[in-house]
Scaffold this motif. Structure first.
Motif, PDB file in Angstrom:
ATOM      1  N   ARG A  71       0.589  -1.037  -0.126  1.00 32.36           N
ATOM      2  CA  ARG A  71      -0.058  -0.196  -0.272  1.00 32.36           C
ATOM      3  C   ARG A  71       0.893   0.716   0.207  1.00 32.36           C
ATOM      4  NH1 ARG A  71      -2.314  -3.286   3.325  1.00 32.36           N
ATOM      5  NH2 ARG A  71      -1.987  -2.665   5.051  1.00 32.36           N
ATOM      6  N   VAL A  72       1.399   1.885  -1.068  1.00 29.79           N
ATOM      7  CA  VAL A  72       2.117   2.738  -1.622  1.00 29.79           C
ATOM      8  C   VAL A  72       1.728   3.902  -2.292  1.00 29.79           C
ATOM      9  CG1 VAL A  72       4.651   2.130   0.019  1.00 29.79           C
ATOM     10  CG2 VAL A  72       3.749   1.418  -3.037  1.00 29.79           C
ATOM     11  N   GLN A  73       1.458   4.739  -2.594  1.00 29.92           N
ATOM     12  CA  GLN A  73       1.057   5.489  -4.013  1.00 29.92           C
ATOM     13  C   GLN A  73       2.328   6.302  -3.843  1.00 29.92           C
ATOM     14  OE1 GLN A  73      -2.375   6.951  -2.063  1.00 29.92           O
ATOM     15  NE2 GLN A  73      -3.273   5.549  -3.835  1.00 29.92           N
ATOM     16  N   PRO A  74       3.112   5.862  -4.814  1.00 29.54           N
ATOM     17  CA  PRO A  74       4.827   7.493  -5.022  1.00 29.54           C
ATOM     18  C   PRO A  74       4.429   7.872  -6.467  1.00 29.54           C
ATOM     19  CG  PRO A  74       5.435   4.764  -5.717  1.00 29.54           C
ATOM     20  CD  PRO A  74       4.351   4.623  -4.929  1.00 29.54           C
ATOM     21  N   ALA A  75       4.534   9.540  -6.305  1.00 27.33           N
ATOM     22  CA  ALA A  75       4.157   9.812  -7.136  1.00 27.33           C
ATOM     23  C   ALA A  75       5.733   9.264  -8.506  1.00 27.33           C
ATOM     24  CB  ALA A  75       4.782  11.603  -7.095  1.00 27.33           C
ATOM     25  N   ARG A  76       7.167   8.825  -7.713  1.00 26.61           N
ATOM     26  CA  ARG A  76       7.810   9.131  -9.294  1.00 26.61           C
ATOM     27  C   ARG A  76       8.478   7.607  -8.262  1.00 26.61           C
ATOM     28  NH1 ARG A  76      10.205  14.242 -11.221  1.00 26.61           N
ATOM     29  NH2 ARG A  76      11.590  12.742 -12.144  1.00 26.61           N
ATOM     30  N   VAL A  77       8.978   6.386  -9.462  1.00 27.23           N
ATOM     31  CA  VAL A  77       9.362   4.983  -9.035  1.00 27.23           C
ATOM     32  C   VAL A  77      10.632   5.406 -10.079  1.00 27.23           C
ATOM     33  CG1 VAL A  77       9.554   2.932  -8.672  1.00 27.23           C
ATOM     34  CG2 VAL A  77       7.084   4.537  -8.185  1.00 27.23           C
ATOM     35  N   PHE A  78      11.754   4.795  -9.316  1.00 27.04           N
ATOM     36  CA  PHE A  78      13.413   4.082  -9.799  1.00 27.04           C
ATOM     37  C   PHE A  78      13.291   3.176  -9.867  1.00 27.04           C
ATOM     38  CE2 PHE A  78      12.832   9.260  -9.781  1.00 27.04           C
ATOM     39  CZ  PHE A  78      13.426   9.501 -10.365  1.00 27.04           C
ATOM     40  N   SER A  79      13.749   2.249 -10.875  1.00 29.44           N
ATOM     41  CA  SER A  79      14.654   1.216 -10.861  1.00 29.44           C
ATOM     42  C   SER A  79      16.401   1.799 -11.029  1.00 29.44           C
ATOM     43  CB  SER A  79      14.619   0.534 -12.419  1.00 29.44           C
ATOM     44  OG  SER A  79      15.183  -0.659 -12.448  1.00 29.44           O
ATOM     45  N   ALA A  80      17.053   0.331  -9.903  1.00 28.37           N
ATOM     46  CA  ALA A  80      18.030   0.604  -9.803  1.00 28.37           C
ATOM     47  C   ALA A  80      18.884  -0.147  -9.609  1.00 28.37           C
ATOM     48  CB  ALA A  80      18.698   2.062  -8.716  1.00 28.37           C
ATOM     49  N   ALA A  81      20.490  -0.756  -9.805  1.00 30.27           N
ATOM     50  CA  ALA A  81      20.860  -0.972  -8.897  1.00 30.27           C
ATOM     51  C   ALA A  81      21.342  -2.649  -9.885  1.00 30.27           C
ATOM     52  CB  ALA A  81      20.655  -1.839  -7.459  1.00 30.27           C
ATOM     53  N   GLU A  82      20.363  -2.887 -10.650  1.00 30.16           N
ATOM     54  CA  GLU A  82      19.812  -3.777 -11.527  1.00 30.16           C
ATOM     55  C   GLU A  82      19.964  -3.759 -12.956  1.00 30.16           C
ATOM     56  OE1 GLU A  82      18.783  -7.543  -8.076  1.00 30.16           O
ATOM     57  OE2 GLU A  82      17.389  -7.060  -9.664  1.00 30.16           O
ATOM     58  N   THR A  83      19.971  -5.063 -13.643  1.00 28.35           N
ATOM     59  CA  THR A  83      19.316  -4.759 -14.729  1.00 28.35           C
ATOM     60  C   THR A  83      18.235  -4.831 -15.192  1.00 28.35           C
ATOM     61  OG1 THR A  83      21.368  -5.673 -16.082  1.00 28.35           O
ATOM     62  CG2 THR A  83      19.356  -5.571 -17.380  1.00 28.35           C
TER      63      THR A  83
END
Length: 377
Positions: free
Chosen positions: A158-170
Motif C-alpha cells: 500500500r504505497v502511492q509514490p509519485a516517482r518510481v526509479f529502478s536501480a542497482a540491477e538490469t
C-alpha cells in the motif's frame, strides 16, 4: 598515489584498469592510501575511515567493488542525483525510500536538506520485515531494484509514490509493465554503480549517460553492444581513470527528442560476465544476454519470468514457472534451440519447471553464465 605517480600527460595514454586490478592494490588508487582491509573493517561498523566514507557494491559474489569518498564528494554526489532525478519535485517536501541490500552514510546526507526526508530499507532482511514501516512512511519517491518493485506490486504493498526509479540491477522488459501498471506512472531508471552515478532517464523516458561529470569511452562488444570505460573528473579521493565497467550497453543511434546533448542509451543489456560462450563451426562464439532473453520472450507472451543459465561448455538450463502452459514452455525451449542452430552453435537446452521466488541475497540475473570457458571455477 602510487598508481599514477608516473602517469602520462594524456588520458588516452593511461592503461585501462578494471575491478580486479583495483582490488589487487586498492590503496594505490586512492590519495589517502586506504586499504581494502580498512574498508572491510569499516563496513562492519560505521562505514567510516577517519573523515572518509567507504563502502562496497551490492555485488553478486565475493568480488565486490570498494569505494572511498570525502564528505565534499558525498554531498556533490547527492546533489547531482537530486538535480537529475527529482529537482522538479523539490517545491514540496519529499519522502524518499531507498531500498537496497546495504546502507552507507551516502544517503544520510539527504536528511540535512529540509525538503527531503529519506529513509533506507534494508533489502537483505527481506521485504516482509519492513513492509509495515514502508507503508507507514508513505514514500513519494521510491528507488529500488526492479525485482523488488515488481514484488511490491504483485504483493499489493500500500504505497502511492509519485516517482518510481529502478536501480542497482538490469531492468528486464518483463518487469516494466507490471511495475508501471501497479503504480500508474512510467518507470524511470538510475544507472549507478560503485564507480558513481552513470546515467538517469529524462522526461521522455530515455536513459542518458552522465557525460557532464564522467568521460566515457566505448569498447565494441558483440551484436553492436559496447562496454564503457569511465574516467571520473569529480572524484578527488579515489581516482577512476579509464576504468573498464563490466556492463554491456546498447547506445541509441539518434539523439533523444528531449534535446539533451548527453549520450542516449537504448538499454543496459547486462554484464559482460553473463555472455554465453558456446562452441560452433567457427570455434567459440559469444552470445550476449539480450539476444538470449529476446529469443525467449518472443516465443510466447505468457512468459513473465524465466532463467537461462549456461552450466557447462555445451549445457544450458532454461527454467520457467510451473503454471506456464506446456505448449508455451515447449515453444520457448524450441526458440532457444533454433537460435543456437541458426548461429551454428552446439548446446543442449534442458527445460526445468519450478517457482522463481524473490532472492534478496544476490542480484537478479535472468541470463547468467555459471561456467568458466577457460576451465576455471
Amino acid at each position: 598515489m602510487r598508481a599514477y605517480s608516473n602517469a602520462p600527460d594524456r588520458l588516452q595514454d593511461l592503461p585501462v584498469m578494471d575491478k580486479a586490478r583495483l582490488l589487487a592494490d586498492f590503496a594505490s588508487y586512492n590519495v589517502p592510501g586506504v586499504t581494502a582491509e580498512q574498508v572491510r573493517n569499516a563496513m562492519e561498523h560505521d562505514f567510516r575511515v577517519g573523515s572518509l566514507t567507504v563502502g562496497a557494491s551490492t555485488g553478486t559474489s565475493g568480488n565486490r567493488g570498494f569505494f572511498v569518498i570525502s564528505d565534499a564528494e558525498r554531498f556533490r554526489w547527492l546533489g547531482t542525483i537530486l538535480a537529475k532525478t527529482i529537482a522538479d519535485l523539490l517545491w514540496h517536501r519529499q519522502r524518499v525510500a531507498i531500498i537496497l541490500p546495504q546502507g552507507t552514510g551516502l544517503y544520510d546526507s539527504a536528511n540535512q536538506f529540509r525538503q527531503i526526508q529519506l529513509r533506507f530499507f534494508d533489502l537483505s532482511v527481506g521485504p516482509d520485515t519492513w513492509r509495515g514501516a514502508l507503508e507507514a512512511f508513505d514514500p513519494s519517491v521510491i528507488v529500488a531494484p526492479p525485482k523488488v518493485l515488481r514484488h511490491m506490486a504483485e504483493q499489493g504493498f500500500r504505497v502511492q509514490p509519485a516517482r518510481v526509479f529502478s536501480a542497482a540491477e538490469t531492468l528486464d522488459p518483463v518487469d516494466r509493465p507490471v511495475i508501471e501498471t501497479a503504480y500508474g506512472a512510467p518507470l524511470e531508471q538510475i544507472y549507478m554503480a560503485t564507480e558513481g552515478l552513470l546515467g538517469v532517464t529524462c522526461r521522455h523516458g530515455c536513459l542518458h549517460l552522465a557525460e557532464d561529470s564522467i568521460h566515457f569511452e566505448f569498447e565494441p562488444a558483440e551484436d553492436g553492444l559496447v562496454t564503457p570505460l569511465i574516467s571520473s573528473f569529480r572524484r578527488d579521493t579515489q581516482i577512476l581513470a579509464r576504468y573498464r565497467m563490466n556492463d554491456l550497453l546498447r547506445l541509441a543511434p539518434e539523439p533523444c527528442p528531449c534535446g539533451s546533448p548527453l549520450q542516449a542509451v537504448e538499454e543496459v543489456v547486462g554484464r559482460m560476465d553473463d555472455c554465453f560462450h558456446l562452441l560452433g563451426q567457427s570455434g567459440r562464439q559469444l552470445i550476449t544476454p539480450d539476444v538470449l532473453r529476446n529469443a525467449l520472450l518472443t516465443a510466447d507472451p505468457r512468459i513473465t519470468d524465466f532463467r537461462i543459465v549456461q552450466t557447462g561448455a555445451q549445457d544450458i538450463v532454461l527454467t520457467l514457472l510451473p503454471d506456464l502452459p506446456s505448449e508455451a514452455a515447449d515453444r520457448a525451449k524450441h526458440q532457444l534451440e533454433t537460435l543456437l542452430t541458426r548461429r551454428g552453435l552446439r548446446a543442449e537446452v534442458t527445460l526445468a519447471r519450478k517457482p522463481l521466488t524473490l532472492n534478496v541475497t544476490r542480484k537478479l540475473r535472468r541470463v547468467e553464465r555459471c561456467f568458466a570457458p577457460d576451465g576455471g571455477a
